[in-house]
Design an enzyme around this catalytic site. Sequence first.
Site, PDB file in Angstrom:
ATOM      1  N   HIS A  19       6.675  -4.539  -5.568  1.00 47.46           N
ATOM      2  CA  HIS A  19       7.246  -4.785  -4.232  1.00 47.46           C
ATOM      3  C   HIS A  19       8.594  -4.087  -4.043  1.00 47.46           C
ATOM      4  CE1 HIS A  19       4.653  -8.048  -2.593  1.00 47.46           C
ATOM      5  NE2 HIS A  19       4.384  -8.250  -3.870  1.00 47.46           N
ATOM      6  N   GLU A  41      10.019  -3.378  -1.368  1.00 53.75           N
ATOM      7  CA  GLU A  41      10.717  -3.937  -0.196  1.00 53.75           C
ATOM      8  C   GLU A  41      11.527  -5.191  -0.565  1.00 53.75           C
ATOM      9  OE1 GLU A  41       7.675  -4.415  -0.974  1.00 53.75           O
ATOM     10  OE2 GLU A  41       7.077  -6.444  -0.384  1.00 53.75           O
ATOM     11  N   CYS A  50       1.181  -3.638  -3.501  1.00 54.97           N
ATOM     12  CA  CYS A  50       0.586  -4.868  -4.047  1.00 54.97           C
ATOM     13  C   CYS A  50      -0.730  -5.222  -3.343  1.00 54.97           C
ATOM     14  CB  CYS A  50       1.600  -5.997  -4.013  1.00 54.97           C
ATOM     15  SG  CYS A  50       1.233  -7.242  -5.243  1.00 54.97           S
TER      16      CYS A  50
HETATM   17  N1  GLN Z   1      -2.633 -11.253  -5.725  1.00 53.19           N
HETATM   18  C1  GLN Z   1      -2.612 -10.714  -4.394  1.00 53.19           C
HETATM   19  C2  GLN Z   1      -3.968 -10.104  -4.031  1.00 53.19           C
HETATM   20  O1  GLN Z   1      -4.769  -9.814  -4.886  1.00 53.19           O
HETATM   21  C3  GLN Z   1      -1.515  -9.687  -4.221  1.00 53.19           C
HETATM   22  C4  GLN Z   1      -0.165 -10.307  -4.432  1.00 53.19           C
HETATM   23  C5  GLN Z   1       0.963  -9.626  -3.740  1.00 53.19           C
HETATM   24  O2  GLN Z   1       0.774  -8.843  -2.807  1.00 53.19           O
HETATM   25  N2  GLN Z   1       2.164  -9.951  -4.156  1.00 53.19           N
HETATM   26  O3  GLN Z   1      -4.217  -9.921  -2.895  1.00 53.19           O
END
Ligand code: GLN
Length: 191
Positions: A169, A171, A77
Amino acid sequence: MKIGVLALQGAFQEHCAILKRLGVEAVQVRLPEQLEDLDGLIIPGGESTSIGKLADWYGLMEPLVKVSRSVPVWGTCAGLVFMARDVGMDQPVLKAMDMVIERNAFGRQVDSFEEDLEISGLEGGPFHGVFIRAPAIVRVGKEVEIIGKLKDGRIVAARQGKLLVTAFHPELTSDDRLHKYFVDMCKAASQ
Ligand code: GLN
């Protein structure tokens, strides 16, 4: 096996817990010297702008770029955002992986969703993807292998040699298969 988890901000504890469960030594990385002697590194989800600013303040940007060239690195992410070559915004990123990404590609927190994904190379059936203000990969370079897409065709998992990224995610689920997959990448690279 000793795998570092960048512990500046975000979901680093969850990654450490899974690594320990798999019998791997997990090191929380906050200082450049903690990047030495690692067999791999995980960059967790959270907020990529915060992770970038903190990495800048702690003198971690250059050491992290070096690590991304020597051992396997997995970004989840915000970690995916932090590894991208082009994020379409002015923020500190590693530019480690040849891809253009779109931050918050699916909308805001309320637009978070879950979807089962086929990940190529991952045995045992679909992986339950948890997407929270997730990015999407918009374009990839020649060296990048796309390993996971949503049903609508958007790219959410990819590999470039020793680099792995997932927009969701793992995790936050009880499925350890992607962590095992990454540990195997680290084992293969250290041999
Ligand atoms: N929206 C976040 C970003 O651009 C990432 C979100 C997340 O890691 N759940 O950094």
